[in-house]
Design a protein around this motif. Structure first.
Motif, PDB file in Angstrom:
ATOM      1  N   LEU A 270      37.047  26.044  39.678  1.00  0.00           N
ATOM      2  CA  LEU A 270      35.933  26.850  39.158  1.00  0.00           C
ATOM      3  C   LEU A 270      35.418  27.811  40.219  1.00  0.00           C
ATOM      4  O   LEU A 270      35.043  28.949  39.909  1.00  0.00           O
ATOM      5  N   MET A 271      35.423  27.375  41.486  1.00  0.00           N
ATOM      6  CA  MET A 271      34.976  28.258  42.559  1.00  0.00           C
ATOM      7  C   MET A 271      35.864  29.507  42.640  1.00  0.00           C
ATOM      8  O   MET A 271      35.372  30.640  42.773  1.00  0.00           O
TER       9      MET A 271
ATOM     10  N   ALA B 212      34.999  33.510  41.602  1.00  0.00           N
ATOM     11  CA  ALA B 212      35.262  34.635  42.509  1.00  0.00           C
ATOM     12  C   ALA B 212      36.121  35.698  41.829  1.00  0.00           C
ATOM     13  O   ALA B 212      35.929  36.901  42.046  1.00  0.00           O
ATOM     14  N   LEU B 213      37.071  35.275  40.992  1.00  0.00           N
ATOM     15  CA  LEU B 213      37.903  36.227  40.259  1.00  0.00           C
ATOM     16  C   LEU B 213      37.076  37.018  39.242  1.00  0.00           C
ATOM     17  O   LEU B 213      37.242  38.237  39.103  1.00  0.00           O
TER      18      LEU B 213
ATOM     19  N   ALA C 114      26.929  29.480  38.838  1.00  0.00           N
ATOM     20  CA  ALA C 114      27.608  30.618  39.473  1.00  0.00           C
ATOM     21  C   ALA C 114      28.441  31.392  38.451  1.00  0.00           C
ATOM     22  O   ALA C 114      28.527  32.628  38.517  1.00  0.00           O
ATOM     23  N   THR C 115      29.071  30.685  37.514  1.00  0.00           N
ATOM     24  CA  THR C 115      29.874  31.347  36.480  1.00  0.00           C
ATOM     25  C   THR C 115      29.015  32.305  35.666  1.00  0.00           C
ATOM     26  O   THR C 115      29.387  33.461  35.438  1.00  0.00           O
TER      27      THR C 115
ATOM     28  N   ASN D 155      43.196  28.756  52.353  1.00  0.00           N
ATOM     29  CA  ASN D 155      42.596  27.718  51.510  1.00  0.00           C
ATOM     30  C   ASN D 155      41.656  28.375  50.502  1.00  0.00           C
ATOM     31  O   ASN D 155      41.604  29.597  50.382  1.00  0.00           O
ATOM     32  N   VAL D 156      40.920  27.562  49.785  1.00  0.00           N
ATOM     33  CA  VAL D 156      40.050  28.083  48.732  1.00  0.00           C
ATOM     34  C   VAL D 156      38.985  29.019  49.310  1.00  0.00           C
ATOM     35  O   VAL D 156      38.705  30.084  48.755  1.00  0.00           O
ATOM     36  N   VAL D 157      38.409  28.623  50.456  1.00  0.00           N
ATOM     37  CA  VAL D 157      37.365  29.454  51.074  1.00  0.00           C
ATOM     38  C   VAL D 157      37.945  30.816  51.467  1.00  0.00           C
ATOM     39  O   VAL D 157      37.312  31.861  51.281  1.00  0.00           O
TER      40      VAL D 157
END
Length: 860
Positions: A417-418, A422-423, A451-452, A375-377
């Protein structure tokens, strides 16, 4: 009785078909016979498939059967999960209070299937057709608004509630409160609660909702205050949900003592037997780092689910107890507890957070082998693992996977966006900062969150783009959508200031910190301020920031000791170490590394050796290669090179390049060509390609007049592709920062700069200054060497500083390489004839020149 022809199977009897006959057959409808049957509402309820409902509906239309109420057909369609025909029938009905139930059923179905847009559209259709929602409609619609999330839609529903007279209905008001909380409008949720409280309609659900709203919105302390008010002043008996919310707040704040009190309450009220309460207790203790307490609760739970196990695995992973985490993995399999994606993600995240990227990647592969979809996490944790070990190729593979399986086409999903953040972080930490910036720029400014900005500024700060970081940071405040920097953003910006010695910019950030009280709330921001001031040459202000700290941790003391070490104040670093121990704080490996560095740059040889010896004997800390390098440097500077070699030979690990560089530097200081060649050869065997090593050896040969060897080193550098970094110095003036290279004449004021420098050199020569021509690494005569030394970047920066800085104001110069010996001597003389303190930071330490002396005392 209504007869239907050509629908049901052949019967021997011509009597009407009974329900028993009808549903005893597997094939209800056939066109082979024409028996008689009565179509009733009961028959609709007995339908076992959607096809049967369609056929009965068809016959009702064909035969114009009016005795079957449309609501019964709607019920049949809803029960067979066919919303479209149900809605079509519902739209033809005249509004009535009894049939609102079916609108509610359709809205509830959309919410259950995670289709909030659909649910809200159904509500709008209902209103446009003149239907009046009831108290059961609004909770479902409000839940859909919270899922969107859209406070605008929720507010419009709120208006309908008020106009419909349901604003005193406790169920509807609780749903309103929950909706505002989910839409991140805590102020409206609290306003709703206060109105309910004044009306006296609050129930346990109301209290639970507002406590959860505070806890989940980041104001856990406010949530606990409301919980205390509920159970204390108001005397509302809390239930399991109340405890779960309060324990979540305790976990967020790390308030294990308050959590223990709630644990006692759960035992007294027998709520401990609720699996959700048990899970919340395990999670609270785990997040507070109290894994023994978490383990006790876990083992005493009579009923456990996968959440219970996940809380333990996450807790062990978070504190770095990976063996315990994997032991639980095995036990889960032995007890047939199904591992879900949360379990795997917890372990991957634990490894990634501790910097064990390779282990995180191994666990991810095991997860894929088990057939589970990340998943995303999971992906964010995996990307963090890739970043920690600079696994760029795997990071790119993960990027491709997210494009195919996770990211939406238009990037509108909240999780997108999360993943993109991370990328960006992964690419930046893998030193592909340009790719990270392309991804950053591709995000519309209005869609960037804090965060971005933080990952991009942090990427620049940590990987050689400090100027870009400081150019990007002010843009946060220039957007149409203001993004307020958080503590991490400020720390990254301060890190960039520290790297550039950008004192003026750092002071501006400090002012922002004070205005917004970050320093009081977030200790690591204050620690970054100490580091920034220390590295920018203002050690006195660094001490002021330290003295004003209400809470000091090991990092605070270590930051102060680092500053003292950089400025050659070894005695003050020693004092800080003693004070830290008096406050009961245990030093770690980094603390000792800083201490040894301070001793090396202050000539405190015996004290440094004493600290090195006490590391293992007194504190149980094993020395790493970096600690040995400090001792080699310490002995080398003191001309105890033989002892340094003995130490290297007795190391419990293979010497790393940093060890041999330290020895090579000592050989340069004391002109030991033989040992210098030994250290250089070891560096070549280790394939160290740093230009500094070649430069040090070249300096040793030049000092000995071995120009053929100097030429040989330069040829070797050219052959191996190693390029010497050009010397560069920058100085802060009235109009910003000016940068100079060797022989630089590009500055608009170059003529004045060279005139001032020529005048200074002439004056100090009269005072006894003699150019140290050995630092001009060219085989030319001394006069030409003097001319070459005249154009060194630090001398040009000093001349510009004198030209643009008010008398009495310190001149702050930063150089990317070690200051050359001739420049050090010249600036020492110049400090006797100008009304400025000269603070110069080179790649190794600080030099404070004042009235003919330097703070380094020759240890540089």
């Amino acid at each position: 009785m209504i007869q239907v022809n050509g629908v049901f199977p052949l019967l021997k009897s011509k009597t009407p078909l009974t329900l028993n006959h009808l549903f005893a057959n597997t094939k209800l409808f056939s066109v082979t016979t024409t028996p008689c049957i009565t179509i009733t509402s009961l028959l609709l309820r007995q339908c076992k498939s959607l096809t049967q409902v369609y056929l009965i509906h068809q016959q009702i239309i064909v035969q114009n059967l009016t005795h079957v109420p449309p609501s019964h057909l709607i019920a049949a369609y809803v029960s067979h999960d066919a919303p479209s025909p149900a809605l079509s029938l519902l739209q033809r009905l005249s509004p009535s209070p009894f049939s609102v139930f079916w609108w509610n059923a359709l809205i509830r179905r959309a919410v259950r299937l995670m289709l909030p847009d659909n649910a809200f559209r159904l509500f709008l259709q209902m209103m446009r057709r003149g239907w009046h929602p009831d108290e059961y409609t609004f909770p479902f619609v409000l839940k859909a608004c919270g899922e969107l999330p859209s406070s605008r839609c929720g507010s419009s529903v709120h208006a309908v509630i008020c106009s419909s007279g349901f604003d005193s209905n406790v169920f509807v008001c609780n749903a309103l409160m929950a909706m505002y909380a989910r839409c991140d409008t805590l102020i409206y949720a609290r306003q709703m609660f206060d109105e309910m409280f004044q009306q006296g309609i609050c129930d346990i659900v109301s209290w639970n909702t507002i406590v959860a709203a505070y806890a989940q919105s980041g104001d856990a302390e406010g949530g606990l205050m409301l919980f205390a008010r509920m159970t204390g002043d108001i005397k509302v008996q809390g239930d399991g949900v109340s405890l779960v919310n309060a324990l979540f707040a305790c976990a967020s704040l790390g308030m294990w003592s308050r959590g223990k009190q709630l644990h006692g309450h759960a035992l007294r009220t027998m709520l401990i037997e609720d699996v959700f309460v048990g899970n919340a207790l395990v999670d609270m203790y785990a997040k507070c780092g109290m894994m023994e307490e978490a383990k006790k609760v876990f083992e005493r739970m009579k009923v456990k689910d996968v959440v219970s196990w996940n809380a333990m695995v996450t807790g062990y992973s978070r504190i770095g107890s990976f063996e315990d985490a994997f032991a639980l993995f095995k036990k889960m399999r032995q007890e047939n507890v199904k591992l879900n994606v949360v379990t795997w993600s917890a372990v991957i995240a634990g490894y990634a957070q501790r910097g064990h990227g390779h282990e995180a990647l191994d666990v991810f592969r095991q997860m894929q082998f088990c057939g589970l979809e990340p998943n995303v996490v999971t992906l964010v944790s995996l990307l963090s693992g890739c970043a920690s070990v600079e696994a760029l190729l795997l990071g790119k593979e993960t990027h491709c996977y997210t494009i195919k399986r996770v990211l939406s086409a238009d990037g509108s999903h909240p999780d997108d966006l999360m993943v993109i953040n991370a990328l960006i972080d992964m690419y930046a930490k893998c030193k592909s900062v340009d790719v990270a910036r392309v991804m950053f720029d591709a995000i519309a400014p209005k869609n960037r969150d804090v965060a971005t900005w933080t990952v991009m500024i942090g990427g620049y700060s940590q990987h050689g783009g400090a100027n870009d970081a400081l150019a990007l940071f002010p843009q946060m405040f220039q957007q149409d959508k203001l993004v307020k920097p958080n503590a991490f953003t400020l720390s990254c910006a301060l890190m960039a200031c520290a790297r550039l010695a950008a004192l003026r910019f750092g002071r501006q950030i400090h002012a922002y910190v004070l205005r917004n009280q970050y320093e009081m709330l977030i200790p690591f921001v204050a620690n970054c301020l100490i580091d920034m001031y220390s590295r920018s040459g203002d050690i006195d202000t660094a001490r002021v920031v330290f003295d004003n700290l209400k809470q000091r941790n090991v990092v605070s003391w270590t930051s102060l000791m680092t500053g003292y070490g950089m400025h050659g104040l070894g005695d003050k670093a020693h004092w800080a170490f003693d004070q830290m121990r008096k406050e009961g704080l245990a030093p770690d490996g980094v603390t000792f590394l800083v201490l040894l560095y301070a001793c090396s740059h202050s000539g405190m040889v015996d004290q440094g050796l004493k600290y090195f010896d006490s590391m293992s004997k007194e504190f149980g800390i094993s020395a790493r290669a970096e600690h040995y390098a400090c001792i080699v440097d310490l002995l080398g500077r003191a001309n105890r090179l033989d002892e340094a070699v003995e130490l290297i030979e007795g190391m419990p690990m293979e010497p790393t390049p940093i060890i041999w560089v330290a020895l090579l530097n000592g050989c340069r200081i004391h002109a030991n060509v033989e040992l210098g060649e030994l250290a250089a050869n070891q560096l070549l065997e280790l394939e160290s390609e740093k230009d500094g090593s070649y430069t040090l050896l070249s300096n040793i040969y030049a000092n000995a007049g071995r120009w053929k060897d100097v030429a040989r080193i330069r040829s070797l550098m050219k052959h191996t592709g190693v390029k010497k970094r050009p010397g560069c110095s920058w100085v802060q003036g009235k109009e910003g920062t000016a940068t100079f290279f060797v022989g630089d004449r590009t500055h608009p004021q170059s003529q004045k700069i060279y005139e001032i420098l020529a005048g200074l050199v002439q004056r100090i020569k009269a005072m006894g200054y003699v150019p140290q021509t050995s630092f001009a690494l060219h085989d030319v005569d001394d006069e030409e060497k003097g001319d070459l030394l005249f154009e060194h970047s630090e001398k040009l920066a000093l001349a510009y500083g004198i030209l643009t800085t008010a008398p009495g104001t310190p001149i702050r110069i930063t150089k990317n390489l070690r200051i050359c010996g001739d420049c050090h001597s010249a600036i020492t003389f110049i400090s006797m004839i100008i009304n400025h303190e000269i603070i110069l930071r080179d790649s190794n330490r600080f030099h404070h020149f004042k009235e003919g002396s330097c703070s380094c005392k020759g240890y540089w």
